[in-house]
Design an enzyme around this catalytic site. Structure first.
Site, mmCIF file in Angstrom:
data_model
loop_
_atom_site.group_PDB
_atom_site.id
_atom_site.type_symbol
_atom_site.label_atom_id
_atom_site.label_comp_id
_atom_site.label_asym_id
_atom_site.label_seq_id
_atom_site.Cartn_x
_atom_site.Cartn_y
_atom_site.Cartn_z
ATOM 1 N N LEU A 243 0.819 -1.214 0.000
ATOM 2 C CA LEU A 243 0.000 0.000 0.000
ATOM 3 C C LEU A 243 0.857 1.270 0.000
ATOM 4 O O LEU A 243 1.770 1.417 0.810
ATOM 5 C CB LEU A 243 -0.902 -0.011 1.252
ATOM 6 N N ASP A 244 0.543 2.197 -0.894
ATOM 7 C CA ASP A 244 1.193 3.516 -0.960
ATOM 8 C C ASP A 244 2.703 3.427 -1.155
ATOM 9 O O ASP A 244 3.448 4.329 -0.764
ATOM 10 C CB ASP A 244 0.900 4.347 0.312
#
Lengths: 300, 300, 300, 300
Positions: A243-244
């Protein structure tokens, strides 16, 4: 609309790479529009992007072309591809050769925040984005009117807690049916599974509302306000399993002050999100981006 | 050089605060040069900065002053302070009242990287920084010639592994001897102990070479390069016990590209470091900064 | 939607102005949300903006209000206006007192370039702009679908060479019929007559696609390209009788390079135009702007 | 310090230019460090910058070089020059071939404002500027101490009204004596005659304290303040016969507000001036700049 081909290359660096590629293009009569190289000296890697006209292009006034091709004659892209393949193999190149037609097919995923999707659609209408948009997907219905206005099929797919598997199955079905090349998460707000992401490597673009790697996760504007930063940011990146954490394509920031409350950051941030996401999409469509490691080369 | 007084206030918000403060100033004949307020509605806090002339100021042409004080008569700062104290107590105010003279005394700490200290000294000479600089401290000797050129006493204090206690004892001695009001870490590169920091609360300014809270710690440019960010930043902040976590005063960023290697980031970053540090120092000296919680209000 | 009043003042500077205004507000029980002052020392002018709650506002926890008004009781705006008028006259003030309701009425004028009008409409829908939009006027029909989508009446008014008088007569009729407070020229591309402009002083906002005062006139991107500048800009300003010369409200710039052709400048410029125009409109609607001379004060 | 050669080319665009140049470099064993091209399609012009190692460079791990030259063997620059000349003639090229050693010789001209010259000298000391600085010229004596500190000969040359001819004669004498390649006007404040300028075409760099072409002439900050702009700028450019009209190398801007008086603009502007001038100087020394028409190509 430009009628051109783009060749993207990355390979181990060695002498003579530019010479060999540009010779082949020259021999086959390419009229080069842009060429750019980059070397990562630390890693010993070479990157190149060349764009040339497919329609033969206008004669440059007063200049006799030395090549065998005549102005106005269409460039033989298939012939070039065949001639280039053994050269590329010889030089350990990863390469990607595309023409501006047919145009890539982009799907937009969104939630109830519509500023990014509205901005992309307006840019698309004005001719800024060289693609088809055959699909908008959302787990909310707010986007329906906008989709209708632009004449784009809208598909409601319920998502959220406990429904991811089902939702993704449906989404993948739609992406395949529409032969989608690029998925843009225009503030989609749902986390995609590794399985989904793995189906579209370097072909899912997300916008995160912070200056990554600061403030990953769900409420970056709250976190920025709590920390008392003086600039807020937004980041567009390719989605990876983490994520991210995917390769960053573009970032921008805006100045804030002690006067700005969280809701002001949210409002200011919308401008940043529109800009970094639209740039990333345009650059991807113009085939300006090469991923390597967890980073991007974005050719000018 | 402006001859003025500055009053900084923070207190619980309530009605009539501006009226009561401005009335008192009016009664005592203050010629207000700047006034600014801020409310943090979420926390119910009120912040104010007022600056007024001490030399009476010029008569505004054609305007009869209604107050008892005459133009040209010096403002009675001690009288104001006495009159203000009970009001402030009544309203639960934290407050700070200072005059532009005598000028605050600033010490510069540096290492072998001299761009920030050279920049601050040049600004000081050009009159941009309203302070005295009676002391430069370094654990390297590179700064010696520069200190001599500007006529500032330089003290070499060995620091580094295993020597912090001894070094800080000597540094504190020097700070006290020179009655230092503000310590500026101009790329000092050593971590100060909580004991040292506690002696100068909100009076030690540091520059960190990243866009905090991203890339805390020792080698932020390397970390930024590894992550593939498209902007690099720098942050000036007050030093607290927690490393790179104090109230942020100023931040700025610069665009980089895939072409920039770590050494390019270091070079580009020097410009950012100079700018965010010099702004923080100037704002502190102009008494524009109020700390609350772990954040700053920087009045325009 | 905030329920508040805003008082804008400008007058000759003198002592006690803040005290007298804030006393009156205090006496009448105003709960001040924001207050900001500015002095132009060179011209001896004083500017002030105060915003306070009309709905009485929430009690600040644990703080007893000293004024006669009780929390929850509505502020008496008419009473304040009556009490303020003689004070303002006494101090030679120009002043403007407005409440957030009823919302101002804005008309959008545009041509065939729709990026600014599309952007403003999207911001309006998202609640960023506190106004009604009862009218869109254009001399082209491209905007029709967009107007319909947002449910806003569209009026086609032919303009262009030889038709200005007739066009403006019709436009003024529409503006009056719709009781328009603010006219926004969202890339309208026609020059308004002094007579028209004189009817809406400081109430017509235009966006010019250059960094004024550079590149006034019709084709600023061509001029910028010819001059070889390294940044392009956009400017929003109030329209006055002199073309491209009115008080500047906001400006912004973007970096370009030798690679950018005129059409690239046009595309990059669209982002700047959207941003500077939308900021100007928002600030005007939030009553943050005071004009004086040929300049603006934009309160934070 | 890099040991490299740079070839700058501009010529009429035609097919095969990159191929012919890169072939010759390949044949002679050049290890290319950077290569960049640009085409001005409107004018039918081609621009190229190639930089390659002179010291042979390290072997790229695991890659057999195909050329005849062996790693570690010094590149034969004179041989290349001889081989390149007929090719260049054949293709109507203007070209410039330089090696990083010997380093170019730069003279600094200044007045009593020392922020730019102090900044350049600090960057020079830190290794950011690849040049010798054998001469500082000023019509004021304020710079004397600074010149001494950096060990650079300072020459006082009286200038100003009625003395230009005499002053320039002396300055030209000094420039010749010191074999100066580049003259940098670091806020020199005197206008040079066409005769002087003609002696150093595209080799005199000036910084102008406005965003050109806005606010040409003597007091741009006053003019910017009077116009009420929201951003101020600075511009570095090559000096030509027409005042403030030469090819622009770099520009930057900073945000200001109604609070900023002329003296604030002057202070803020100093940061801009330092930055745009130092970038221009660095890019010139790195041979990144090509002039054509009245514009520049600045290679990345």
């Amino acid at each position: 609309m430009k009628d051109s081909a783009v060749l993207l290359i990355d390979c181990p660096d060695r002498k003579g790479l530019v010479a060999r590629v540009s010779n082949l293009l020259y021999e086959r009569g390419a009229n080069i529009l842009h060429a750019d190289q980059h070397q990562d000296h630390a890693l010993g890697l070479f990157f190149m992007r060349v764009e040339w006209a497919l329609d033969g292009g206008p004669e440059v006034a007063g200049v006799g072309h030395e090549s065998g091709s005549h102005a106005g004659e269409r460039f033989d892209l298939d012939g070039f591809r065949e001639a280039f393949a053994p050269l590329a193999a010889d030089l350990d190149m990863r390469w990607n050769l595309t023409a501006s037609a047919p145009r890539p097919r982009m799907a937009l995923f969104c939630s109830r925040y519509l500023h990014c999707v509205a901005d992309l659609l307006d840019r698309w209408r004005s001719g800024e984005l060289a693609c088809e948009i055959p699909l908008i997907v959302s787990n909310h219905s707010e986007v329906k009117g906008l989709a209708e206005f632009y004449g784009i099929p809208f598909e409601f797919v319920e998502a959220g807690e406990g429904r991811r598997e089902e939702a993704e199955a449906r989404q993948l079905e739609l992406l395949e049916r529409e032969r989608i090349d690029l998925v843009v998460l225009a503030r989609y707000m749902q986390i995609l599974s590794p399985g989904f992401v793995g189906r579209y490597p370097a072909r899912i673009i997300n916008v995160h509302h912070s200056f990554l790697p600061a403030f990953t996760g769900a409420t970056p504007y709250h976190a920025a306000h709590a920390r008392g930063v003086k600039l807020i940011g937004a980041t567009s990146h390719y989605v990876t399993e983490v994520l991210d954490d995917g390769p960053i394509i573009e970032q921008d920031v805006a100045r804030i002050s002690h006067r700005d409350q969280v809701e002001d950051l949210v409002a200011r941030g919308r401008d940043l999100e529109r800009i970094v996401l639209s740039r990333a999409v345009r650059w991807h469509l113009d085939r300006r981006i090469l991923c390597y490691g967890n980073k991007t080369v974005v050719f000018d």
